[in-house]
Enzyme design. Structure first.
Site, PDB file in Angstrom:
ATOM      1  N   THR A  12      11.850  29.094  67.761  1.00 32.03           N
ATOM      2  CA  THR A  12      11.173  28.519  68.938  1.00 32.03           C
ATOM      3  C   THR A  12      11.008  29.537  70.062  1.00 32.03           C
ATOM      4  OG1 THR A  12      11.944  26.322  68.386  1.00 32.03           O
ATOM      5  CG2 THR A  12      11.379  26.656  70.676  1.00 32.03           C
ATOM      6  N   THR A  89      17.054  28.145  66.272  1.00 28.33           N
ATOM      7  CA  THR A  89      18.384  27.533  66.448  1.00 28.33           C
ATOM      8  C   THR A  89      18.864  26.782  65.199  1.00 28.33           C
ATOM      9  OG1 THR A  89      17.376  25.550  67.389  1.00 28.33           O
ATOM     10  CG2 THR A  89      18.148  27.218  68.954  1.00 28.33           C
ATOM     11  N   ASP A  90      17.904  26.301  64.382  1.00 27.51           N
ATOM     12  CA  ASP A  90      18.284  25.407  63.273  1.00 27.51           C
ATOM     13  C   ASP A  90      19.294  26.019  62.304  1.00 27.51           C
ATOM     14  OD1 ASP A  90      16.595  23.509  64.302  1.00 27.51           O
ATOM     15  OD2 ASP A  90      15.011  23.775  62.811  1.00 27.51           O
TER      16      ASP A  90
HETATM   17  N1  ASP Z   1      12.849  24.729  64.361  1.00 27.10           N
HETATM   18  C1  ASP Z   1      13.188  25.852  65.210  1.00 27.10           C
HETATM   19  C2  ASP Z   1      13.790  26.956  64.364  1.00 27.10           C
HETATM   20  O1  ASP Z   1      14.954  26.901  64.054  1.00 27.10           O
HETATM   21  C3  ASP Z   1      14.129  25.406  66.241  1.00 27.10           C
HETATM   22  C4  ASP Z   1      14.504  26.452  67.237  1.00 27.10           C
HETATM   23  O2  ASP Z   1      14.286  27.630  67.123  1.00 27.10           O
HETATM   24  O3  ASP Z   1      15.136  26.025  68.205  1.00 27.10           O
HETATM   25  O4  ASP Z   1      13.102  27.889  64.047  1.00 27.10           O
END
Ligand code: ASP
Length: 334
Positions: A12, A89-90
């Protein structure tokens, strides 16, 4: 001049909103080099290098391992003080833990991310990157292991997990707490992780399955995983590491085929421990040859088994890496 290298992988932090949904932005990673605060750092060069530009659910064991080898190379440069990795973050907790286990250098490596995309009101990416660079530059960071820095908190890669689907305060280390904080321009450490370990390997085993048991589970998924060619299985059980009775039969069957089964728990605090002797209880599973993971979180154990099986495929040797705390318990197979 000394430098900090920022290796970008996507997430993200490198995404924008387009037609009502959030998607990767092809220039997203490179925007990181335009964070104004980074150019104000005295006598430090910041170098941004793109490793990939993918959402973190696309991360694979192969990518993570490539990243580890890339960082080791980057850190060989004497001018490089440390590395910041930007990531989604995932699955940040998986990648950071693999790095923590496998990196050869003790120079600081800090992983960061954003919950809010580029251009979103109150986007957290730039501040998280800046705080992570400050963390790399802290004299106390050397030898701390791989860290995860978001929302002004610094966590140990082994302990941290994503706890909230949407909130910027998503990363937490349940049962442990943060290693420290970033406040204004100061990095303040409270403690060091005592559970950290290094497992230096030449390769990893990519085919590790992570299976969560459920009430009424008949153990089929475990057996299917072996048929599909998985070489090791993490079985996320209940509580202390217990599973339904039919799953216990499958565990026994699978282990007899030479496939290691590591038991974790859907509780994310505390230890998995051989307390219950009923069929499917942790003590019973261990007698059947299952390995109990001292760290309860399934996705962490999966990373560890990938790394350990890069070293050995012998179940009793693998056990040594997971049961450091329960060695005093006799095994009594059969
Ligand atoms: N879906 C995203 C990812 O992990 C979430 C994020 O980056 O916060 O790439």
């Amino acid at each position: 001049m000394k430098k900090v290298v920022i290796l970008t992988t996507g997430g993200t932090i490198a995404m924008v909103k387009k037609d009502e949904s959030v998607v990767p932005y092809e220039k997203g990673n490179m925007l990181i080099s335009e964070i104004p605060e980074l150019s104000k750092l005295k006598d430090i060069k910041i170098e941004v290098r793109e490793f990939s530009n993918i959402p973190s659910p696309y991360m694979t064991p192969k990518n993570m391992w490539e990243l580890s080898k890339t960082i080791d190379k980057v850190l060989e440069d004497e001018e490089v003080l440390g590395v910041v990795v930007t990531h989604g973050t995932d699955t940040l907790e998986e990648t950071s833990y693999l790095l923590d286990l496998t990196l050869r250098s003790e120079k600081p490596v800090v992983c960061t991310a954003a919950m809010r995309n580029i251009g979103e009101l109150g986007t957290d990416g730039p501040r998280n990157v800046y705080s992570s660079v400050l963390t790399v530059l802290s004299p106390q960071s050397y030898g701390m292991g791989v860290m995860v820095c978001l929302n002004d908190e610094i966590h140990a890669a082994r302990e941290v997990t994503k706890t909230y689907t949407s909130n910027v305060a998503t990363f937490d280390s349940p049962g442990y707490g943060p290693l420290g904080i970033v406040d204004e321009d100061s990095v303040i450490f409270f403690r060091k992780s005592l559970t950290r370990e290094k497992i230096l390997v030449e390769k990893i085993e990519e085919k590790i399955a992570l299976i969560k048991t459920f009430t009424g589970d008949d153990g089929s998924f475990l057996k299917i995983a072996v048929k599909l060619g998985y070489k090791g299985i993490i079985l996320e059980g209940f509580g202390r590491g217990n599973v339904p009775p039919l799953v216990a039969d499958s565990v026994e069957e699978v282990i007899k085929m030479g496939v290691p089964v590591v038991i974790t728990s859907r509780c994310f605090k505390g230890r998995v421990y051989p307390v219950y002797g009923y069929k499917g209880g942790g003590a019973d599973l261990r007698k059947k040859g299952a390995i109990l993971s001292e760290h309860p979180i399934g996705q962490k154990a999966k990373i560890k088994l990938m790394v350990v099986m890069g070293k050995t495929t012998k179940i009793e040797e693998i056990r040594e890496y997971f049961e450091r705390d329960i060695k005093r318990r006799p095994l009594e197979h059969g």
